[in-house]
Write a protein that holds these residues in place. Structure first.
Motif, PDB file in Angstrom:
ATOM      1  N   ALA A  52       5.319  -4.789   9.109  1.00  0.00           N
ATOM      2  CA  ALA A  52       6.384  -4.310   8.222  1.00  0.00           C
ATOM      3  C   ALA A  52       7.415  -3.623   9.103  1.00  0.00           C
ATOM      4  N   ASP A  53       8.625  -4.196   9.136  1.00  0.00           N
ATOM      5  CA  ASP A  53       9.635  -3.694  10.059  1.00  0.00           C
ATOM      6  C   ASP A  53      11.014  -4.185   9.634  1.00  0.00           C
ATOM      7  N   ASP A  54      12.002  -3.313   9.701  1.00  0.00           N
ATOM      8  CA  ASP A  54      13.404  -3.704   9.553  1.00  0.00           C
ATOM      9  C   ASP A  54      13.682  -4.511   8.292  1.00  0.00           C
ATOM     10  N   GLY A  55      13.113  -4.080   7.151  1.00  0.00           N
ATOM     11  CA  GLY A  55      13.391  -4.741   5.874  1.00  0.00           C
ATOM     12  C   GLY A  55      12.555  -5.970   5.602  1.00  0.00           C
ATOM     13  N   GLY A  56      11.549  -6.203   6.411  1.00  0.00           N
ATOM     14  CA  GLY A  56      10.669  -7.345   6.188  1.00  0.00           C
ATOM     15  C   GLY A  56       9.223  -6.917   6.258  1.00  0.00           C
ATOM     16  N   ALA A  57       8.345  -7.726   5.652  1.00  0.00           N
ATOM     17  CA  ALA A  57       6.915  -7.436   5.715  1.00  0.00           C
ATOM     18  C   ALA A  57       6.138  -8.733   5.576  1.00  0.00           C
ATOM     19  N   ASP A  77       4.029  -7.876  -4.901  1.00  0.00           N
ATOM     20  CA  ASP A  77       4.528  -6.523  -5.154  1.00  0.00           C
ATOM     21  C   ASP A  77       4.248  -5.626  -3.952  1.00  0.00           C
ATOM     22  N   THR A  78       3.065  -5.738  -3.397  1.00  0.00           N
ATOM     23  CA  THR A  78       2.682  -4.929  -2.236  1.00  0.00           C
ATOM     24  C   THR A  78       3.521  -5.287  -1.015  1.00  0.00           C
ATOM     25  N   ALA A  79       3.698  -6.581  -0.764  1.00  0.00           N
ATOM     26  CA  ALA A  79       4.493  -7.003   0.400  1.00  0.00           C
ATOM     27  C   ALA A  79       5.935  -6.529   0.273  1.00  0.00           C
ATOM     28  N   MET A  80       6.513  -6.678  -0.922  1.00  0.00           N
ATOM     29  CA  MET A  80       7.899  -6.233  -1.103  1.00  0.00           C
ATOM     30  C   MET A  80       8.005  -4.721  -1.008  1.00  0.00           C
ATOM     31  N   GLY A  81       7.014  -4.002  -1.513  1.00  0.00           N
ATOM     32  CA  GLY A  81       7.003  -2.543  -1.373  1.00  0.00           C
ATOM     33  C   GLY A  81       6.951  -2.132   0.092  1.00  0.00           C
ATOM     34  N   GLN A  82       6.158  -2.842   0.887  1.00  0.00           N
ATOM     35  CA  GLN A  82       6.091  -2.560   2.328  1.00  0.00           C
ATOM     36  C   GLN A  82       7.444  -2.844   2.992  1.00  0.00           C
ATOM     37  N   ALA A  83       8.105  -3.932   2.574  1.00  0.00           N
ATOM     38  CA  ALA A  83       9.421  -4.268   3.142  1.00  0.00           C
ATOM     39  C   ALA A  83      10.431  -3.171   2.833  1.00  0.00           C
ATOM     40  N   VAL A  84      10.441  -2.701   1.583  1.00  0.00           N
ATOM     41  CA  VAL A  84      11.371  -1.622   1.203  1.00  0.00           C
ATOM     42  C   VAL A  84      11.041  -0.357   1.975  1.00  0.00           C
ATOM     43  N   ARG A  85       9.760  -0.024   2.053  1.00  0.00           N
ATOM     44  CA  ARG A  85       9.326   1.189   2.751  1.00  0.00           C
ATOM     45  C   ARG A  85       9.774   1.190   4.211  1.00  0.00           C
ATOM     46  N   SER A  86       9.903  -0.004   4.796  1.00  0.00           N
ATOM     47  CA  SER A  86      10.324  -0.072   6.206  1.00  0.00           C
ATOM     48  C   SER A  86      11.793   0.298   6.383  1.00  0.00           C
ATOM     49  N   THR A  87      12.532   0.462   5.279  1.00  0.00           N
ATOM     50  CA  THR A  87      13.956   0.820   5.353  1.00  0.00           C
ATOM     51  C   THR A  87      14.247   2.210   4.792  1.00  0.00           C
ATOM     52  N   THR A  88      13.231   2.898   4.283  1.00  0.00           N
ATOM     53  CA  THR A  88      13.486   4.170   3.606  1.00  0.00           C
ATOM     54  C   THR A  88      13.449   5.353   4.561  1.00  0.00           C
ATOM     55  N   ASP A  89      14.063   6.421   4.105  1.00  0.00           N
ATOM     56  CA  ASP A  89      14.038   7.682   4.835  1.00  0.00           C
ATOM     57  C   ASP A  89      12.856   8.514   4.358  1.00  0.00           C
ATOM     58  N   GLU A  90      12.554   9.553   5.104  1.00  0.00           N
ATOM     59  CA  GLU A  90      11.502  10.486   4.710  1.00  0.00           C
ATOM     60  C   GLU A  90      11.821  11.024   3.315  1.00  0.00           C
ATOM     61  N   GLY A  91      10.815  11.026   2.439  1.00  0.00           N
ATOM     62  CA  GLY A  91      11.014  11.555   1.094  1.00  0.00           C
ATOM     63  C   GLY A  91      11.453  10.523   0.073  1.00  0.00           C
ATOM     64  N   GLU A  92      11.781   9.294   0.508  1.00  0.00           N
ATOM     65  CA  GLU A  92      12.123   8.228  -0.434  1.00  0.00           C
ATOM     66  C   GLU A  92      10.887   7.364  -0.677  1.00  0.00           C
ATOM     67  N   VAL A  93      10.563   7.150  -1.948  1.00  0.00           N
ATOM     68  CA  VAL A  93       9.386   6.371  -2.306  1.00  0.00           C
ATOM     69  C   VAL A  93       9.825   5.223  -3.215  1.00  0.00           C
ATOM     70  N   PRO A  94       9.572   3.968  -2.804  1.00  0.00           N
ATOM     71  CA  PRO A  94       9.950   2.841  -3.655  1.00  0.00           C
ATOM     72  C   PRO A  94       8.991   2.684  -4.834  1.00  0.00           C
ATOM     73  N   ALA A  95       9.550   2.434  -6.006  1.00  0.00           N
ATOM     74  CA  ALA A  95       8.757   2.197  -7.211  1.00  0.00           C
ATOM     75  C   ALA A  95       9.266   0.915  -7.861  1.00  0.00           C
ATOM     76  N   THR A  96       8.380  -0.006  -8.139  1.00  0.00           N
ATOM     77  CA  THR A  96       8.768  -1.275  -8.748  1.00  0.00           C
ATOM     78  C   THR A  96       9.311  -1.019 -10.146  1.00  0.00           C
ATOM     79  N   SER A  97      10.521  -1.508 -10.413  1.00  0.00           N
ATOM     80  CA  SER A  97      11.084  -1.376 -11.757  1.00  0.00           C
ATOM     81  C   SER A  97      11.194  -2.725 -12.455  1.00  0.00           C
ATOM     82  N   GLN A  98      11.117  -3.809 -11.690  1.00  0.00           N
ATOM     83  CA  GLN A  98      11.156  -5.156 -12.267  1.00  0.00           C
ATOM     84  C   GLN A  98      10.496  -6.108 -11.293  1.00  0.00           C
ATOM     85  N   LEU A  99       9.668  -7.017 -11.813  1.00  0.00           N
ATOM     86  CA  LEU A  99       8.975  -7.990 -10.966  1.00  0.00           C
ATOM     87  C   LEU A  99       8.899  -9.315 -11.703  1.00  0.00           C
TER      88      LEU A  99
END
Length: 127
Positions: A21-26, A53-75
């Motif tokens: 998981a790196d640079d917006g990809g996972a 859902d898990t793979a996309m969450g990992q991809a998003v997490r690779s772009t977030t700052d400390e304190g930002e948590v991705p939550a799925t709102s639509q799948l």
């Protein structure tokens, strides 16, 4: 990329492995076993939904700052063909990142063939 920490929670209990998981990809790798099948003998759609859902969450997490948590709102998952026992790979990529919402896409392949395609929107929660 190999050797990343596990995805945690339910996906890890299923046996999902984060290959990177790196640079917006996972990338997640998964071995389908008999316990993952539905009564028709094919991979249960809920397992595939969890994996994308898990793979996309990992991809998003690779772009977030400390304190930002991705939550799925639509799948949305489009099942292209039945999955079978054996290895599969999920590849996810952030497509568009806004201030509060991020759009991701994922592909699932098994035996070199497309198994499913997914699109999701993630809200960024701030802690």
């Amino acid at each position: 990329m190999a050797g990343q920490e596990g995805p945690g929670g339910f996906a890890e209990r299923l046996g999902a492995e984060v290959a990177g998981a790196d640079d917006g990809g996972a990338r997640i790798e998964f071995t389908v076993t008999e316990e993952h099948l539905n009564p028709a003998g094919t991979l249960h759609g809920g397992v595939l939904a969890t994996l994308v859902d898990t793979a996309m969450g990992q991809a998003v997490r690779s772009t977030t700052d400390e304190g930002e948590v991705p939550a799925t709102s639509q799948l949305t998952v489009t099942y292209l063909r039945p999955g079978r026992p054996g290895r599969l790979v999920v590849t996810a990529r952030v497509r568009t990142r806004g201030e509060h919402l991020t759009v991701c896409e994922a592909e699932v392949e098994q035996d070199g063939r497309a198994l499913a395609h997914a699109l999701a929107t993630f809200a960024l929660l701030h802690h």
